[in-house]
Every structure is written in structure tokens, then in C-alpha cells.
Design a protein around this motif. Structure first.
Motif, PDB file in Angstrom:
ATOM      1  N   GLY A  92      40.965  41.517  43.676  1.00  0.00           N
ATOM      2  CA  GLY A  92      40.724  41.412  45.294  1.00  0.00           C
ATOM      3  C   GLY A  92      40.916  39.833  45.580  1.00  0.00           C
ATOM      4  N   THR A  93      40.972  39.484  46.817  1.00  0.00           N
ATOM      5  CA  THR A  93      41.221  38.117  47.235  1.00  0.00           C
ATOM      6  C   THR A  93      40.023  37.914  47.892  1.00  0.00           C
ATOM      7  OG1 THR A  93      42.636  38.969  49.054  1.00  0.00           O
ATOM      8  CG2 THR A  93      43.733  38.142  47.171  1.00  0.00           C
ATOM      9  N   LEU A  94      40.058  38.439  49.219  1.00  0.00           N
ATOM     10  CA  LEU A  94      38.784  38.228  50.179  1.00  0.00           C
ATOM     11  C   LEU A  94      38.034  39.390  50.110  1.00  0.00           C
ATOM     12  CD1 LEU A  94      40.684  36.731  53.516  1.00  0.00           C
ATOM     13  CD2 LEU A  94      39.483  35.321  51.316  1.00  0.00           C
ATOM     14  N   SER A  95      38.368  40.380  49.327  1.00  0.00           N
ATOM     15  CA  SER A  95      37.430  41.659  49.337  1.00  0.00           C
ATOM     16  C   SER A  95      37.237  42.082  47.840  1.00  0.00           C
ATOM     17  CB  SER A  95      38.196  42.962  49.938  1.00  0.00           C
ATOM     18  OG  SER A  95      39.326  43.094  49.401  1.00  0.00           O
ATOM     19  N   PHE A  96      36.330  42.717  47.712  1.00  0.00           N
ATOM     20  CA  PHE A  96      35.888  43.496  46.169  1.00  0.00           C
ATOM     21  C   PHE A  96      36.786  44.254  45.719  1.00  0.00           C
ATOM     22  CE2 PHE A  96      33.525  46.290  43.484  1.00  0.00           C
ATOM     23  CZ  PHE A  96      32.860  45.409  42.720  1.00  0.00           C
ATOM     24  N   LYS A  97      37.637  44.108  44.524  1.00  0.00           N
ATOM     25  CA  LYS A  97      38.599  44.999  44.349  1.00  0.00           C
ATOM     26  C   LYS A  97      38.652  44.856  42.745  1.00  0.00           C
ATOM     27  CE  LYS A  97      42.028  45.976  46.494  1.00  0.00           C
ATOM     28  NZ  LYS A  97      43.328  45.730  47.064  1.00  0.00           N
ATOM     29  N   TRP A  98      38.203  45.925  41.867  1.00  0.00           N
ATOM     30  CA  TRP A  98      38.473  45.764  40.401  1.00  0.00           C
ATOM     31  C   TRP A  98      39.475  46.984  40.294  1.00  0.00           C
ATOM     32  CZ3 TRP A  98      36.537  42.511  36.684  1.00  0.00           C
ATOM     33  CH2 TRP A  98      35.426  41.612  37.092  1.00  0.00           C
TER      34      TRP A  98
END
Length: 351
Positions: A92-98
């Protein structure tokens, strides 16, 4: 616990990250309502982040996760029996992402949802959680097996471990970020043992993600053509507008490697529509300034063996009545539109 259920819910206690500390190792148990422990997650204290997931009865090590720290954006998960390495990457960049990969499928955890990524198709939801604002403090998670069963996944048990274990590492990362002193402490502190419960539920599954909007226009025509024949064949059906079929034909002809296309009727009722598609294709091509196409027509009445001998024209026939009575519209029609001259498709002379 296995992925044979249609749906199961994992409930975590509010203090799961500090449930039990024994010689510098914090432990979280995953149990069912009867108290049977299915998994045991242990976080090992020390300078680097390390967590283990075990089978509680035999204490068999199922998987480990390691990283320079709990808040690292890259973690390595290793599964055993059989051994398999899974890379957990924060994408992610500005958001939660795995993101992680399992077999031939890409997965993404997006804050409260885990998806199978199917570019360019929409992602499919496979797990769902509910998190409070500002941090990962999981109270429940649902694994949606009815969606996972839509895909060819050989090791479903391993995937179950990765999905659950990854979520628990996200919670460790959040706890370390929000409570660094508490999470980093490795000294034993007595605490009441609490456990994480895996409780089968009979509640209705959450709604599936919305289906993608149905395709229209030339995209719908292209969808109808898939698997019907050769790539240069255009089957004209009742569904679809003449102009959309013509646009699809022009797309095929725009390929330099495509020397000709064949516009075919799927049933007798579509024979007139084939002619309309052909004329619209030629009209659009002429309007665009492209070279004129060669046209070759085949229909069922032309495939009969022609009569030999001189052609006799009767001058005393009744005006067009007998001809109209004898005429039968073709039941099928194929029109070849070619960029080059194709002598083998020219009609044979009857004489």
C-alpha cells in the motif's frame, strides 16, 4: 480445523496480544466453543520479530514468520510439512495493503478484507474482518470457503494457515506501533490465560462483492464470439446490433496479419442480418479511406452441383410469378471479406 466448512468465524479476545506470557513468549490459542485448541500462536521475544504457529496436541511446528521487527513492511513466512516460503509484502501507499502469493494465485489483505486478485477481472473476497479505527485489533474474521472453492487450490490447509497467521502478524505490528514499550518487553509478567476461539457459525454468509456490469456494444460482440470458431470467423446472432458487429469486423481487419474474415449466419433468421453487417462494414471502411474489400458469398443453394449443358432462357415465361414461387431464401450464408483477391472463392461458371 479445515476449509471444508462453508464459513467459519474466528473470535479474538480484546487482550489477545498479551493473553499469556511464559518465559518471554506470548501465547495465543485458537479454540472452538468446547475448548479444543486447533492452533497455538507464539510470539518469541528478542531483538527481531519472530512468531510461530503450532499444532497444540503434538506441538508440531506448522509455520514461522520472521522479520527485522514487528513493524517491518516485509515478512517471511515459512510453512512446514511440506516446506513452502511465502513472502508477505506491504504494497500500500496511503492505505493498508499486504500482498502474498499462494500457488498460482495472488492475494491481498486490504485492512478488513482479503481478496484473490484476478486482473483484469474484479477481485474475489475470501476473508472478512472488522477492525476499530486507527489500529488492527481484530475481534472477528470470517473465511469465505464458498468463494475459495471457485478456484483451483490444491493445498487449502496451507492457505488457511497463511490467511490466519498473516492476520495475527498484522495485529502484532499494530500493537508494537501503538504500544512499543509493552510489545517490546520480553520479561515474564503473570497474566490470566485467555484464548482465541474458532467458532463455527450457521449465520448467513456476508453478501458477495457486486458482479461486474454486463458488457455492451462491441465488447459484448467480442464476448459472444469467444470459443465459437476460428479467430477470423464472425458468427452473427439475434443478440447484438448491426453496427456493433460491423465495428468488431473492422477491429479484426485492422490487424495486418488478418487477410480476410468470414461473416456467418447462425440460423436462417439471421441471413438478412449478415448482409446488413457486411454492408455496414464496407461502408465504414470506405468512409475511413481504407482499401476496398473483395467479397465472396457462399450460401446453401450454391453448394449444389450445377447442371451441365447450355443455359436456356425461356422468353414466354409468366412475368416473375413462377420465379417468385420457386425461389427459396437461403437457410445459411457465409460472406468472406478479403483484403486480397482469392480466386479459389470465385463462383464457378456454369457453362
Amino acid at each position: 480445523m479445515s476449509l471444508d466448512r462453508n464459513l467459519f468465524t474466528l473470535l479474538l479476545t480484546p487482550n489477545a496480544a498479551a493473553s499469556r506470557v511464559d518465559q518471554g513468549v506470548s501465547v495465543v490459542d485458537l479454540t472452538d466453543p468446547s475448548g479444543t485448541v486447533y492452533y497455538r500462536k507464539r510470539r518469541i521475544g528478542g531483538g527481531v520479530y519472530k512468531a510461530e504457529l503450532c499444532e497444540p496436541i503434538s506441538n508440531t511446528l506448522l509455520a514461522t514468520v520472521t522479520a527485522p521487527s514487528a513493524t517491518s513492511k516485509h515478512k517471511t513466512m515459512e510453512l512446514y510439512n511440506p516446506t513452502k516460503v511465502v513472502e508477505l509484502k506491504f504494497t500500500g501507499t496511503l492505505s493498508f495493503k499486504w500482498s502474498f502469493k499462494w500457488e498460482d494465485h495472488e492475494f491481498e489483505w486490504r485492512r478488513e478484507e482479503c481478496f484473490i486478485v484476478r486482473k483484469p477481472d474484479p477481485p474475489v473476497l475470501v476473508a472478512l474482518t472488522k477492525e476499530p479505527p486507527g489500529r488492527i485489533k481484530t475481534s472477528s474474521v470470517q473465511i469465505l470457503d464458498y468463494n475459495l472453492h471457485r478456484f483451483d487450490i490444491e493445498d487449502r490447509k496451507g492457505l488457511e494457515i497463511v490467511i490466519l497467521f498473516a492476520l495475527l502478524t498484522f495485529q502484532d505490528s499494530s500493537d508494537t506501533y501503538h504500544e512499543p514499550d509493552t510489545a517490546a518487553s520480553t520479561s515474564p509478567t503473570p497474566a490470566n490465560s485467555s484464548s482465541t476461539k474458532v467458532i463455527p457459525t450457521a449465520t448467513a454468509p456476508p453478501p458477495l462483492p457486486p458482479k461486474p456490469a454486463p458488457k455492451t456494444g462491441v465488447e459484448r460482440i467480442a464476448e459472444l464470439q469467444r470459443g465459437r470458431g476460428l479467430v477470423n470467423e464472425v458468427s452473427v446472432m439475434e443478440e447484438g446490433d448491426v453496427k456493433d458487429y460491423a465495428k468488431y469486423c473492422l477491429q479484426l481487419l485492422s490487424d495486418d496479419a488478418m487477410l480476410f474474415i468470414s461473416v456467418c449466419s447462425t440460423e436462417a433468421a439471421q441471413v438478412p442480418k449478415v448482409l446488413q453487417v457486411v454492408e455496414e462494414t464496407k461502408r465504414k471502411r470506405y468512409k475511413a479511406g481504407d482499401p476496398e474489400l473483395h467479397q465472396y458469398v457462399l450460401y446453401d443453394t450454391q453448394r449444389e452441383t450445377p447442371q451441365k449443358g447450355p443455359r436456356i432462357i425461356k422468353l414466354d415465361d409468366e412475368p416473375s410469378k413462377s420465379k417468385a414461387k420457386d425461389y427459396t431464401p437461403p437457410s445459411s450464408l457465409i460472406v468472406h471479406l478479403s483484403k486480397i483477391d482469392m480466386p479459389e472463392l470465385r463462383p464457378r461458371s456454369q457453362g
